[in-house]
Design an enzyme around this catalytic site. Structure first.
Site, PDB file in Angstrom:
ATOM      1  N   VAL A 136      33.238  -9.652 -16.899  1.00 16.43           N
ATOM      2  CA  VAL A 136      34.562 -10.096 -16.440  1.00 16.43           C
ATOM      3  C   VAL A 136      34.507 -10.519 -14.966  1.00 16.43           C
ATOM      4  CG1 VAL A 136      35.462  -7.782 -15.883  1.00 16.43           C
ATOM      5  CG2 VAL A 136      37.032  -9.569 -16.602  1.00 16.43           C
ATOM      6  N   ASP A 137      33.658  -9.865 -14.194  1.00 20.99           N
ATOM      7  CA  ASP A 137      33.464 -10.201 -12.773  1.00 20.99           C
ATOM      8  C   ASP A 137      33.003 -11.662 -12.641  1.00 20.99           C
ATOM      9  OD1 ASP A 137      33.209  -9.821 -10.057  1.00 20.99           O
ATOM     10  OD2 ASP A 137      31.405  -8.578 -10.165  1.00 20.99           O
ATOM     11  N   SER A 160      34.286  -0.682 -17.033  1.00 21.14           N
ATOM     12  CA  SER A 160      33.039   0.079 -17.317  1.00 21.14           C
ATOM     13  C   SER A 160      32.560   0.059 -18.765  1.00 21.14           C
ATOM     14  CB  SER A 160      33.157   1.556 -16.881  1.00 21.14           C
ATOM     15  OG  SER A 160      33.013   1.679 -15.493  1.00 21.14           O
ATOM     16  N   ASN A 198      31.227  -4.669  -8.963  1.00 17.25           N
ATOM     17  CA  ASN A 198      30.169  -3.705  -8.616  1.00 17.25           C
ATOM     18  C   ASN A 198      30.289  -3.400  -7.125  1.00 17.25           C
ATOM     19  OD1 ASN A 198      28.444  -5.601  -7.073  1.00 17.25           O
ATOM     20  ND2 ASN A 198      28.253  -6.595  -9.063  1.00 17.25           N
TER      21      ASN A 198
HETATM   22  N1  AR6 Z   1      38.483 -11.120 -19.876  1.00 16.81           N
HETATM   23  C1  AR6 Z   1      38.757  -9.834 -20.215  1.00 16.81           C
HETATM   24  N2  AR6 Z   1      37.813  -8.914 -20.443  1.00 16.81           N
HETATM   25  C2  AR6 Z   1      36.524  -9.317 -20.339  1.00 16.81           C
HETATM   26  C3  AR6 Z   1      36.156 -10.647 -19.989  1.00 16.81           C
HETATM   27  C4  AR6 Z   1      37.204 -11.565 -19.755  1.00 16.81           C
HETATM   28  N3  AR6 Z   1      36.978 -12.813 -19.392  1.00 16.81           N
HETATM   29  N4  AR6 Z   1      34.793 -10.704 -19.967  1.00 16.81           N
HETATM   30  C5  AR6 Z   1      34.334  -9.481 -20.316  1.00 16.81           C
HETATM   31  N5  AR6 Z   1      35.368  -8.654 -20.539  1.00 16.81           N
HETATM   32  P1  AR6 Z   1      31.927  -5.758 -17.940  1.00 16.81           P
HETATM   33  P2  AR6 Z   1      31.571  -3.188 -16.573  1.00 16.81           P
HETATM   34  C6  AR6 Z   1      35.398  -7.229 -20.919  1.00 16.81           C
HETATM   35  O1  AR6 Z   1      30.546  -5.728 -18.476  1.00 16.81           O
HETATM   36  O2  AR6 Z   1      31.129  -2.556 -17.841  1.00 16.81           O
HETATM   37  C7  AR6 Z   1      29.408  -7.015 -13.804  1.00 16.81           C
HETATM   38  O3  AR6 Z   1      28.154  -7.619 -13.681  1.00 16.81           O
HETATM   39  C8  AR6 Z   1      34.183  -6.654 -21.609  1.00 16.81           C
HETATM   40  O4  AR6 Z   1      34.189  -6.969 -22.992  1.00 16.81           O
HETATM   41  O5  AR6 Z   1      32.485  -7.026 -17.407  1.00 16.81           O
HETATM   42  O6  AR6 Z   1      32.610  -2.491 -15.736  1.00 16.81           O
HETATM   43  C9  AR6 Z   1      29.866  -6.375 -12.501  1.00 16.81           C
HETATM   44  O7  AR6 Z   1      29.467  -7.148 -11.377  1.00 16.81           O
HETATM   45  C10 AR6 Z   1      34.388  -5.168 -21.373  1.00 16.81           C
HETATM   46  O8  AR6 Z   1      35.276  -4.612 -22.331  1.00 16.81           O
HETATM   47  O9  AR6 Z   1      32.131  -4.680 -16.751  1.00 16.81           O
HETATM   48  C11 AR6 Z   1      29.169  -5.054 -12.553  1.00 16.81           C
HETATM   49  O10 AR6 Z   1      27.832  -5.161 -12.126  1.00 16.81           O
HETATM   50  C12 AR6 Z   1      35.068  -5.130 -20.000  1.00 16.81           C
HETATM   51  O11 AR6 Z   1      35.506  -6.467 -19.733  1.00 16.81           O
HETATM   52  C13 AR6 Z   1      29.201  -4.685 -14.007  1.00 16.81           C
HETATM   53  O12 AR6 Z   1      29.310  -5.933 -14.706  1.00 16.81           O
HETATM   54  C14 AR6 Z   1      34.157  -4.667 -18.877  1.00 16.81           C
HETATM   55  O13 AR6 Z   1      32.872  -5.208 -19.096  1.00 16.81           O
HETATM   56  C15 AR6 Z   1      30.412  -3.871 -14.367  1.00 16.81           C
HETATM   57  O14 AR6 Z   1      30.288  -3.424 -15.701  1.00 16.81           O
END
Ligand code: AR6
Length: 169
Positions: free
Chosen positions: A32-33, A120, A23
């Protein structure tokens, strides 16, 4: 440049660099973050704090690079995807910029292999099919010889199936 899809946890992938869906604060979050910071440890957060101190927050579409701490990669590239429900932004271009700017940083750092999460598509609610199409088209049109392999790491079945199908076309 070879493109492939894997269904996995990106923190376990052995490539030169993994990309984080961060973010604008760059100081961690959920999804993932959260997984990257938990597993990579405080070195990554420390590096992000230094970047914050020099350049301020990271705008959507932009990318920065840090150490990978305890992760099995050399670096982490942190990029900020667009929030689907934000009004008045060209969300498709911002998402494409995430991929292009991460690849540019990879080139500048002599990186040969890179893994992307589906930026995203969860907390930021970008429609998965459109996001997959943009990710693949952007990476394909970037097509730089120095980068040997780009891996799209999908965490959920739906994204995996979308990428698997689109990469066969
Ligand atoms: N490995 C691979 N992919 C993953 C993992 C993992 N360990 N964990 C989740 N995903 P998101 P965004 C996938 O929500 O939508 C955070 O709080 C997940 O299934 O992580 O870009 C940041 O700080 C999805 O397909 O990120 C921001 O505030 C993808 O990663 C916000 O979330 C992205 O999901 C960013 O939101």
């Amino acid at each position: 440049m070879k493109l492939k899809v894997l269904k996995s946890d990106i923190t376990t992938i052995k490539v030169d660099v993994i990309v984080n869906a961060a973010n604008t604060s760059l100081l961690g979050g959920g999804g993932v973050d959260g997984a990257i910071h938990r597993k990579g440890g405080s070195e990554i957060l420390e590096a992000c704090r230094k970047i914050r101190a020099t350049q301020g927050k990271c705008n959507p579409g932009k990318a920065v690079i840090t150490t990978a701490g305890n992760l099995p990669t050399k670096y982490v590239i942190h990029t900020v995807g667009p929030v689907w429900n934000n009004r008045g932004e060209d969300k498709e271009s911002l998402l494409a910029n995430c991929y292009t700017n991460a690849l540019r940083l990879a080139i500048e750092n002599d990186i040969k292999t890179i893994a992307f999460p589906n930026i995203s598509t969860r907390i930021y609610k970008f429609p998965k099919k459109l996001a997959a199409k943009i990710a693949i088209e952007t990476v394909r049109s970037f097509n730089q010889e120095q980068i040997e392999e780009v891996i799209f790491v999908c965490f959920d079945e739906e994204n995996y199936n979308l990428y698997d199908k689109l990469l066969r076309i």
